[in-house]
Each structure stands twice: as structure tokens, then as C-alpha cells.
Design an enzyme around this catalytic site. Structure first.
Site, PDB file in Angstrom:
ATOM      1  N   ARG B 597       0.834  -1.194   0.000  1.00  0.00           N
ATOM      2  CA  ARG B 597       0.000   0.000   0.000  1.00  0.00           C
ATOM      3  C   ARG B 597       0.876   1.255   0.000  1.00  0.00           C
ATOM      4  O   ARG B 597       1.863   1.337   0.725  1.00  0.00           O
ATOM      5  CB  ARG B 597      -0.882  -0.003   1.257  1.00  0.00           C
ATOM      6  CG  ARG B 597      -1.723   1.238   1.346  1.00  0.00           C
ATOM      7  CD  ARG B 597      -2.489   1.333   2.643  1.00  0.00           C
ATOM      8  NE  ARG B 597      -2.963   2.708   2.796  1.00  0.00           N
ATOM      9  CZ  ARG B 597      -3.501   3.192   3.883  1.00  0.00           C
ATOM     10  NH1 ARG B 597      -3.665   2.420   4.941  1.00  0.00           N
ATOM     11  NH2 ARG B 597      -3.882   4.446   3.929  1.00  0.00           N
ATOM     12  N   GLU B 674      14.125   2.978  -0.667  1.00  0.00           N
ATOM     13  CA  GLU B 674      15.364   2.531  -1.297  1.00  0.00           C
ATOM     14  C   GLU B 674      15.168   1.846  -2.642  1.00  0.00           C
ATOM     15  O   GLU B 674      16.061   1.846  -3.483  1.00  0.00           O
ATOM     16  CB  GLU B 674      16.123   1.615  -0.328  1.00  0.00           C
ATOM     17  CG  GLU B 674      16.687   2.431   0.816  1.00  0.00           C
ATOM     18  CD  GLU B 674      17.059   1.610   2.048  1.00  0.00           C
ATOM     19  OE1 GLU B 674      18.228   1.277   2.167  1.00  0.00           O
ATOM     20  OE2 GLU B 674      16.175   1.335   2.883  1.00  0.00           O
TER      21      GLU B 674
END
Lengths: 338, 711
Positions: B597, B674
Site C-alpha cells: 500500500r 530505497e
């Protein structure tokens, strides 16, 4: 950073006078390089004499050509209609340099007088003959991808970082100065030095000598044709890996006149007089351009990591001359691609 | 249009995620930041503050024999000069970054050997440049090679990850394979350059010390200060309200923390200390250079038989950091025979450390480049090759994936860029002097979570205060937590106040490992749900006085099923390469991610495109150049260590696909800080190969590597 005195010069005479008896004073223009060097400890000055407010900030279009005040900001000069129309290489070179913010601060004289960005020059913990004469040059054995391939000396392989100066060299600019010994007019080509065994001297200026203006000769077909092409790793805000300023006048397939200068390959803007002489009166073909470049670049003294600058400069110069001659960028195979 | 970044389409995003993306929220602290009222660590108004400046070693290996303190003390403004000869002995945390001025050893060029404290920052800096340090120099070795005599196999890698993995017989399987790739890929030292340099303001009040510090987690900073100065926790407070980036380099304290606290105690005044940009290249941790050999063997249909990925990295002599370069290779593709392995060289270099996606980032450059090479050798489409090797379960652990949507990302990205029309032949498309190429690579990053605690208070006026020691390093964490809190409370966002960035708040982990929102958000969601239940149960008309509840996720984390939790993505790059100059320019980049999500589309998009941009830098620009003679990264400033500027990033399109994953955490988030950098460099380098036909296996790709005159 060392504490220093800051004064604002009210006149040219006052500025020159302020440095006459003070070896530790230096003129300050836009400060885009000198302030960095002060912070890094590369430059250490007792006094800065700010000359950016002197009435040297106009561009005058006259019968002798264009007279560019020393304090004219790079952004203003790049945008000047006469520069854009008659000396396009100069406008292109200025706009290829630095960033909008820096160009708004940097002055004409300051741009000429900026120091090399050689890593060793800028690091006070390491030797550098330019910063500390006689201390040595680690760049030859060390990091030198960005450094000079022409006109180098054992003592120094630094490059001059300016884009603007390369265009000015090709455009036959002269530098007007005033100082304790009076006024001088220097060809831009003679203004910056090759390092020789005195790499600490970037130019022929004497201490206290102030650049007041840069003079361009009246516009010509050569100057109006001029272009500047900068090669860089990053698309903006990067010094050149190599650059070329070129102008060309061709009549009936024959080179009538040519001007060629290289940037980021030498201790000064490199006016390619050998190549120019080889081209004048000869055919305007890619083969002739290549042959002339080879003659010019035969003098190169590359090192392992910057040897690529020789074919790079050759390719860019041939491409730009070909384009100016209407041959396309690669000898006519393709149309304009940039 | 070039020169712009595609604007976010929040409408499209909400639709894509089936309404599970919350309404976009702009940064809670945005106004404070853009008006300059947000205080960063160096800026907190403090009276009588003094300034500390590091004196850094200008030898790469040896010993400090003497520091001429007396001469320096006579200079204007100087309050103290501290070095190991006069600094007090302090306790060690075991992390060399905290062992400051405790030994005469110089382990690397740029290590702090003394600190000058003065009345102004300029005086401190000037004297730091003048202090005479007498060194006994010893020989040094600072350049990483694959045959370095010091190479060893570490006991474990960063984050406790196993050093090796092996299944089947990779050597024999490789020999048997019909189509093979066996290549070596190299990445340079890459340097963390957060906009805000590392900085600390330290103020002692009696026997207590307060730090305003720039970090990714004030709890580890507090704990380190407690250990080093032997103080109980209640005497140290670390405040980090706003932090200007970190990329991993602020995950644990860097040298200025201990030095500022020490200096402040020594001079009896508050002390500020910041590292300069130049100092950061040696002192804050950087990504190790890597040398990676990848062997891939496949049958003619493109099914991988063997994946063999061996990495060589470097560490400093006094501290081990063993980057987990091969870790992503363990989860990416199916193959019966596999191996990952790591060796570390011990060199006289600054301590390498975390930098955005340590392990995955350099490792996926190599693996995804090798996959591209395999596709070329197979004559197979590189998207199809990846899809064909999609594993049903974690290929090494055998566990199911909690969710895995790499294939969906690849397909969506391929649609977006018109991949079906791509001519696979290299050097096949030209516009003017420019060769055009496109490349693809996969991305992945684990969906971690760490225990966190939080508290939530309902106020009689209908407002709420939620507390968790999260850190917003510019990611939008504060805003995401507010979104989650309001949602769990069933309250309007403007009735909820969220307090983060203070070690006195309920303890929580660092902003690292892309697990901030998962970890902190979990605690926030839990405590807010508990408070809401309590209110509904006991105070349906609202509390008469403040009602506070607390929660921790420690046990929730222990109860999770044994599955592999991992986000995936696909990146597509279009580059052009000048036939005249070799210059490489990125025309377009498309990233599609499956990361659970997405809590806040506004800040999430920034995270993805920031990672992708950093990956573009890795591919084309970023390069720490080790100077063998001096033992330092020679290009230690942002004028000579290039990161992308706006003109390099013309058009980046970011999308995410709808992914419901109930096994990651109650919110279903996977972490997005990342993954954007992972695979990005390979996509660009693969595009460069497609454009030019030249395969460059060493980053960054330089113009002289691919220019037509360099052939």
C-alpha cells in the site's frame, strides 16, 4: 578562513591604489571562485578590494567593436543583443558555464581570472606547484582525467576552466588593463600563460593591475558564424571535459577564414593557429578539417587517463567546422542532430 | 516536454490502487521548511555557543606523535584544542565512529585527529587549518583489487546476513549450460551527500546533556552518548525535529556527535559542530567500491540453470563493514544451481557504511546487467527473460512470498514505454548525431519492520496527540504517520498532532532499511486503534480529561509467519549517446513498483523518483576516485563528485501497481525509500549498450568509454 578586511573601491584609481602597497590584497569581483578559495584556504588574503561596483559594468557597441566592461555580469553579457547577433560563440559559451545563479554573480574579468579546478590545487593538504611553487605535482601520477593535454609542463598540467575565455580567444578579443605601471592592451591569447616553470602565474597580470574591459573587434562574417560547443559529463553545472569555439567563412568550397580555439585542454584557452593556417585557402571538407586538426593536436602530450581528449577535441572540432561548412556533423551523413 | 518531471497524477494513482491510497497529503512541516522557520541541528538558538572544528589526518596510515596545542591556544578566539594526548579516555560503543580522540592511530586519511573549539566558526576553522600535527607515517594500501592479499570471507555481512549461499552444483551446472555469461562488473566508491551535512549542537545543563542532532534515529544517538559518556538514559536527550537527508549515513552517530558533547563539556559552553562537505567524504560512511563476478547459465529457452554471484568489497582496518552485495540475487530468479559469496579487503580507507539500499543497489547493477547480456546472447527479449525465470517461491529459502508482483511491474512498464516495438539490435536507432537506446532492469528491496512503541492522547477538545520517536529525514514520514493516525482514529487530519524526532518520545527504530512507515506506522496504527476502541467503549461523548494509551509492536513482530517479504519493481531507461562526443543523456525513465500500500502518493512519488535519480547518478556520474598515492577520495566536493542536476533528469515517470499484502504489517506497506535506486543504474547502462553496442561493465559509464572515436 583567515580574517580579512573588506573594502569597496569607489573608483578605478582607488582600487589600483589599494593594492599598490599591499601584497596581501586582492580584487574581488562576483566572488564565485575567490570566496570558495578563501574558505578552502587555497587563497589567503589580508584584504579584499571589491571592484564589482565600479562603473565598468556596461557593454558599448562602437566603431572599434564591442567594449565589455570588466564588471559586466556573465548573464547580462550572454543576453546582450549585439553579442547574440554578432558573436554567438560568446553568448553560447557564457550560457554553457556554471548555473544561472552563478552567472548572475560572475563578472567578465572574474571569469577570465578564475583559477583551475585541478583537485590538487584545491586541496591544501596536498602538494601543488601552482598553489605552493616547488611543492610538486601529484596529478601526473594521480587523478588527471580532466587535465591538460596541450602546452603542459613538468610542473603543471592544470587547465583553465573558463568557457567564456575560449570563445573570446577565437574571437580575437583583447584585454584592457590599468595598473601602477599604466594602461596595457593585451591579446587574450597572450593574457593567459602556459605553465612552464611558473605555474603559479595564470596570467601576465602584475600585482595590482586591474582588468577594466574586454574589447572585441568589429563584427565580421567570421564572428557572426561562430559557435561554441562544450562537452561535459553532466548536462549542466559542470566544467568542460573539452570544448571548441569555431568560426568559418567558406567561399566556393574554399576556406576564406577560420578561427578555432579549444577549452579544457590547456593552461589557457588554446587557439589552434596551426590548424587555422593549414585550413586557410584550402578545401572546406571533413577530410581537410581532420588533417588540420591532426597537425594541431600532434603537439599533444596526453597522460593515460586524459588521452581521450585528443580524439574528442578532434571529433568535436571536425563536427563543428563541418556543420559551419554545411556538411552536417559527420561529413554529410546526417542532418543537424543536436 | 523536456526539462520537466512528469507531474503526479493522483487521480490515476487512487484508481490504480483501488482506493487504498489515501488522499494525497502535503508535508505537515512544508510551510515551516520553505519559510526557513524549521530549525535544523546547527540552527537551534542557543546562548553563548562555541564552535568546534575537526582537524583531519592528512596521512592515510600511521600515528599522531604530537599536536602543538600551545601554539594554537594563543590564536584569536581559541577555547580548546583536544586530541588523544589531552582528551579524556571514554568508553567504547564498539563502533569506531564513536571512538574519537582515543588513540594515536591514524587509520585513514581524513580521520579526526583533533578538534579546535573557538568562539566563532570562522576562528575554529582557521585554527583547525593551522594546528601543527606531527605524524609518524606508515605505508598504506587504499586501492581495491580482486586479488588483494588481505581478502577474507567475513563471518557475516551487514545486518547479520549470511556471507554465502549455495545450492546444487553451480560450477558443474555452469559448464553444462548452453548459453553462458561470465563477466566482472565494477562500481566505484559512492558517497552519501545529504543536503544537510552532519551537525550537532550540544548543551550541558548540570549533569544532563541535550543534543540537537541531524540523524536518522535519535534513540541510537542517545544510546551512544550514554555509553561513551557513561550516563543514564534520563540524562541525555536528543532532538531531531527536522533532518535534511541521510541515505543511511545518519543511521548511527557520526564523529561530530561525540566530539560536540565532549567539546561542550570541556569548555563549559554549548558547542555546535558540523562537518564540511569535504569532510563528509571520509567521515560519514560511503558505499564501498565493488568488484563483482556474475556467472549465469541458461538453456536455449532462457531458463536459468545457474546463478553465481561473487562480490569483493572493501572495509577499513579498524572496523568491518561487509556490504551484502549478493543479497538480492538470492531472491530474484529461479535456478536450481546457485551461489552467492562475499570477500572483503582490509585497506587504509575511510569506514564504508550504509548508503541507500546497501547490498541491493550495487548487486542488482551487476545481476541485472548480466541478465541483459544473457538476453542478448539468447536473442531473447530482456523483459521476457526475466518473466521466464520468475520463481514460484523464494528460490533459496523455499518460503512463499507474501506477495510478488515483479511480472506485473515489468509488463506495465513495457506497455508504458512501448517496449513491444523495440528493435532489439544494438546501435539500430539514430536521430541526428545521437544513438538512441532503451534498457530495462528489475528492482527489489526487502519489506522489513522493526519494533516500535507509540502513545496516543485524546484531548477533551476533540483533538489528538500521537507520539512516536520516528525521524523524518525529508521523506515525508511525519506526514505519512499523520495520515495513518487520522485513519486509525477516524479523525480529521487537522485534529491530529504528531510528535516525532525526540529521544524522550516512545522508543522506535531508525529511518533506515525502508522500514520507517512500516515500523512506526504499525505502532501508530495500533495505538490509535486502541485509543479509538477505548473512547468508543468508555467515552462515547469524548473524554473529560486527556486520555492516553500506549502500545508496542514487539510481540506482533515475533508472531509473523515465515514468508519472504519483498517489494519489486521494473525500471526502463531511454538514453541517447552522441556519435561526436560520446556524451550520454537520459531522455526518459519509467519506474513501476509493487510495494504494497502507498500511504501518501505525494511524498511516495518523491521517494521513488529520488531513488531513480540517484541511480542515474550512479550509472553516469557518481564516482569516488581513490587517489592511490594519498589514500583518499580525491574528488571530495560536489563540484567534482557529480550528482545529477535538473538538466540530467528530463522525464521521469513513476507508477505503482495495486498490491494488497496482509502479511507485511497491518497497513500493508512495504517501504519505498530505497527500491527506487535498485536496478536503476543497470537499466541506464543496458540502454547505453542498446544505443551504442558497447557494453561498459564499470560505473560510471564515461563518454570516452562509448564514443565512436574510442572504438
Amino acid at each position: 578562513m583567515r580574517a580579512f578586511e573588506y573594502v569597496r573601491a569607489a573608483s578605478v584609481a582607488e582600487a589600483v591604489g589599494a593594492l599598490r602597497d599591499d601584497d596581501e590584497a586582492q580584487f574581488l569581483g562576483g566572488g564565485t571562485n575567490l570566496v570558495d578559495l578563501l574558505r578552502l584556504g587555497v587563497a589567503r588574503r589580508g584584504r579584499l578590494v571589491d571592484v564589482s561596483g565600479l562603473p565598468l559594468d556596461t557593454v558599448q557597441d562602437g566603431p572599434d567593436g564591442l567594449r565589455i566592461g570588466a564588471a559586466v555580469r556573465n548573464s547580462d553579457l550572454a543576453a546582450h543583443p549585439a553579442v547574440r547577433r554578432d558573436y554567438p560563440a560568446l553568448s553560447q559559451a557564457l550560457l554553457a558555464g556554471a548555473t544561472g545563479q552563478l552567472r548572475n554573480m560572475a563578472t567578465t574579468a572574474g571569469n577570465l581570472l578564475q583559477r583551475t579546478r585541478c583537485l590538487y590545487f584545491q586541496d591544501v593538504t596536498k602538494p601543488c606547484n601552482k598553489r605552493v611553487p616547488g611543492s610538486g605535482c601529484p596529478a601526473r601520477q594521480g587523478v588527471h582525467r580532466d587535465l591538460a593535454v596541450l602546452g603542459t609542463s613538468e610542473a603543471c598540467i592544470a587547465t583553465h576552466p573558463s568557457d567564456m575565455a575560449v570563445a573570446l580567444a577565437a574571437l580575437d578579443a583583447t584585454v584592457l588593463t590599468t595598473g601602477p605601471a599604466g594602461d596595457r592592451t593585451l591579446a587574450l591569447d597572450d593574457f593567459h600563460r602556459l605553465p612552464g616553470d611558473e605555474p603559479d602565474r595564470d596570467t601576465v597580470l602584475q600585482h595590482g593591475e586591474l582588468v577594466t574591459a574586454v574589447q572585441l573587434p568589429p563584427p565580421s562574417p567570421l564572428s557572426s558564424s561562430s559557435v561554441y560547443r562544450k562537452v561535459r559529463d553532466r548536462a549542466s553545472f559542470a566544467f568542460a571535459v573539452g570544448s571548441v569555439a569555431a568560426g568559418l567563412v567558406v567561399d566556393g568550397g574554399t576556406v576564406v577564414d577560420v578561427a578555432l580555439a579549444f577549452g579544457a585542454v590547456a593552461h589557457r584557452p588554446w587557439r589552434a593557429r596551426v590548424a587555422e593556417a593549414a585550413l586557410r585557402g584550402g578545401p572546406a571538407t571533413a577530410a581537410a578539417f581532420g588533417a588540420a586538426l591532426d597537425r594541431e593536436l600532434a603537439a599533444a602530450t596526453p597522460l593515460p587517463d586524459n588521452a581521450f581528449k585528443v580524439p574528442l577535441i578532434r571529433a568535436v572540432a571536425v563536427a563543428e567546422l563541418s556543420r559551419l561548412a554545411g556538411l552536417g556533423t559527420d561529413g554529410g551523413r546526417t542532418e543537424d542532430g543536436a | 516536454m523536456t526539462g520537466t518531471v512528469a507531474a503526479p497524477s493522483t487521480e490515476q494513482t487512487a484508481e490504480q490502487t483501488g482506493g487504498r491510497t489515501s488522499a494525497p497529503a502535503h508535508r505537515v512541516e512544508g510551510r515551516e521548511k520553505v519559510t526557513g522557520r524549521a530549525h535544523y541541528a546547527y540552527e537551534y538558538p542557543v546562548d553563548e555557543v562555541a564552535y568546534a572544528w575537526a582537524v583531519c589526518a592528512d596521512v592515510p596510515h600511521g600515528r599522531v606523535r604530537h599536536v602543538d596545542v600551545d601554539a594554537a591556544m594563543g590564536l584569536p578566539g581559541v577555547l580548546a584544542v583536544l586530541w588523544h594526548g589531552n582528551a579524556p579516555r571514554m568508553a567504547s560503543t564498539g563502533d569506531a565512529m564513536q571512538d574519537q580522540l582515543q588513540s594515536d592511530r591514524v587509520h585513514f586519511r581524513g580521520e579526526v585527529v583533533a578538534v579546535v573549539v573557538a568562539t566563532t566558526a570562522e576562528q575554529a576553522r582557521e585554527v583547525a587549518g593551522l594546528v601543527r600535527v606531527d605524524y609518524a607515517t606508515e605505508p598504506h594500501r587504499s586501492v581495491l583489487t580482486e586479488d588483494d592479499p588481505s581478502l577474507y570471507r567475513p563471518e557475516q555481512l551487514n545486518a547479520g546476513i549470511p556471507t554465502t549461499s549455495e545450492m546444487g552444483d553451480p560450477d558443474a551446472a555452469f559448464e553444462r549450460s548452453e548459453v553462458r555469461v561470465d563477466e566482472v562488473y565494477r562500481t566505484p566508491g559512492l558517497h552519501n551527500n545529504a543536503m544537510e551535512p552532519h551537525a550537532t549542537t550540544a548543551v550541558w545543563t548540570d549533569d544532563r546533556v541535550t543534543l540537537w542532532d541531524s540523524n536518522q534515529g535519535s534513540t541510537p544517538v542517545r544510546d551512544a552518548v550514554c555509553q561513551v559518556f557513561e550516563l543514564p538514559r534520563d540524562r541525555v536527550r536528543v532532538v531531531s525535529t527536522h533532518v535534511g537527508g541521510g541515505f543511511g549515513s545518519k543511521g548511527t552517530p557520526r564523529p561530530q556527535v561525540v566530539l560536540a558533547v565532549l567539546a561542550a563539556r570541556h569548555v563549559g559552553r554549548p558547542v555546535r559542530m558540523a562537518l564540511t562537505r569535504q569532510q563528509m567524504f571520509a567521515l560519514v560512511g560511503y558505499r564501498t567500491p565493488t568488484i563483482q563476478r556474475v556467472r549465469l547459465g541458461a538453456d536455449r529457452t532462457g531458463r536459468l540453470q545457474v546463478i553465481d554471484h561473487r562480490a569483493v568489497v572493501q572495509t577499513a582496518t579498524h572496523q568491518e563493514f561487509a556490504e551484502q552485495v549478493g543479497v538480492a540475487t538470492r531472491v530474484m530468479y529461479a535456478a536450481r544451481h546457485r551461489r552467492t559469496d562475499h570477500h572483503v579487503a582490509v585497506l587504509d580507507v575511510p569506514i564504508p557504511s550504509w548508503m541507500r539500499a546497501p547490498g541491493e543497489c550495487p548487486g542488482m547493477y551487476a545481476l541485472e546487467s548480466a541478465m541483459d547480456e544473457l538476453a542478448v546472447r539468447l536473442g531473447m527479449d530482456p523483459v521476457e527473460l526475466r518473466i521466464r525465470n520468475e520463481p514460484a517461491t523464494d528460490p533459496e529459502r523455499g518460503t512463499p512470498f507474501s506477495s510478488r508482483n515483479l511480472v506485473a511491474c515489468l509488463r506495465r512498464g513495457a506497455d508504458l514505454v512501448g517496449w513491444a516495438d523495440r528493435d532489439p539490435r544494438p546501435r539500430s536507432r539514430r536521430e541526428g548525431e545521437w544513438w538512441i537506446g532503451t534498457g530495462v532492469a528489475s528492482s527489489t528491496y526487502p519489506a522489513y519492520a522493526s519494533p516500535a512503541s507509540a502513545s496516543a492522547t485524546a484531548h477533551p477538545d476533540g483533538g489528538y496527540t500521537v507520539r512516536v520517536n520516528a525521524t523524518d529525514i525529508g521523506t515525508g514520514a511525519r506526514t505519512a504517520l499523520l495520515v495513518l493516525a487520522a485513519e486509525a482514529l477516524g479523525a480529521a487530519r487537522d485534529r491530529v498532532r504528531i510528535l516525532i524526532g525526540d529521544s524522550d518520545l516512545p522508543e522506535a527504530g531508525v529511518a533506515g532499511g525502508s522500514m520507517g512507515t512500516a515500523s512506526w506506522g504499525w505502532a501508530v496504527t495500533k495505538v490509535c486503534a486502541a485509543l479509538r476502541a477505548e473512547l468508543e467503549d468508555r467515552f462515547p461523548d469524548g473524554p473529560a480529561e486527556d486520555l492516553t494509551v500506549q502500545a508496542s509492536t514487539e510481540e506482533d513482530l515475533q508472531d509473523r509467519a515465515d514468508v519472504t517479504r519483498q517489494a519489486f519493481g521494473a525500471q526502463f531507461a531511454t538514453v541517447r549517446v552522441s556519435d561526436v562526443t560520446g556524451e550520454i543523456r537520459l531522455d526518459r525513465m519509467v519506474g513501476v513498483f509493487a510495494a504494497g500500500r502507498i500511504v501518501n502518493p505525494v511524498t511516495a512519488r518523491s521517494q521513488f523518483l529520488g531513488g531513480m535519480t540517484m541511480g542515474v547518478g550512479m550509472a553516469l556520474l557518481e564516482e569516488g576516485v581513490m587517489d592511490a598515492a594519498f589514500g583518499d577520495y580525491a574528488n571530495h566536493d560536489l563540484a567534482t563528485y557529480h550528482v545529477p542536476v535538473n538538466a540530467d533528469i528530463r522525464d521521469i515517470h513513476v507508477e505503482w501497481i495495486d498490491e494488497h499484502d496482509e502479511q507485511v504489517n497491518p497497513m500493508g506497506t512495504k517501504g519505498i525509500g530505497e527500491i527506487g535506486i535498485v536496478g536503476a543504474a543497470a537499466a541506464v547502462a543496458n540502454a547505453v549498450h542498446h544505443a551504442t553496442g558497447i557494453r561498459v561493465r564499470s560505473l560510471p559509464v564515461h563518454l570516452e568509454d562509448v564514443a565512436s572515436w574510442a572504438r
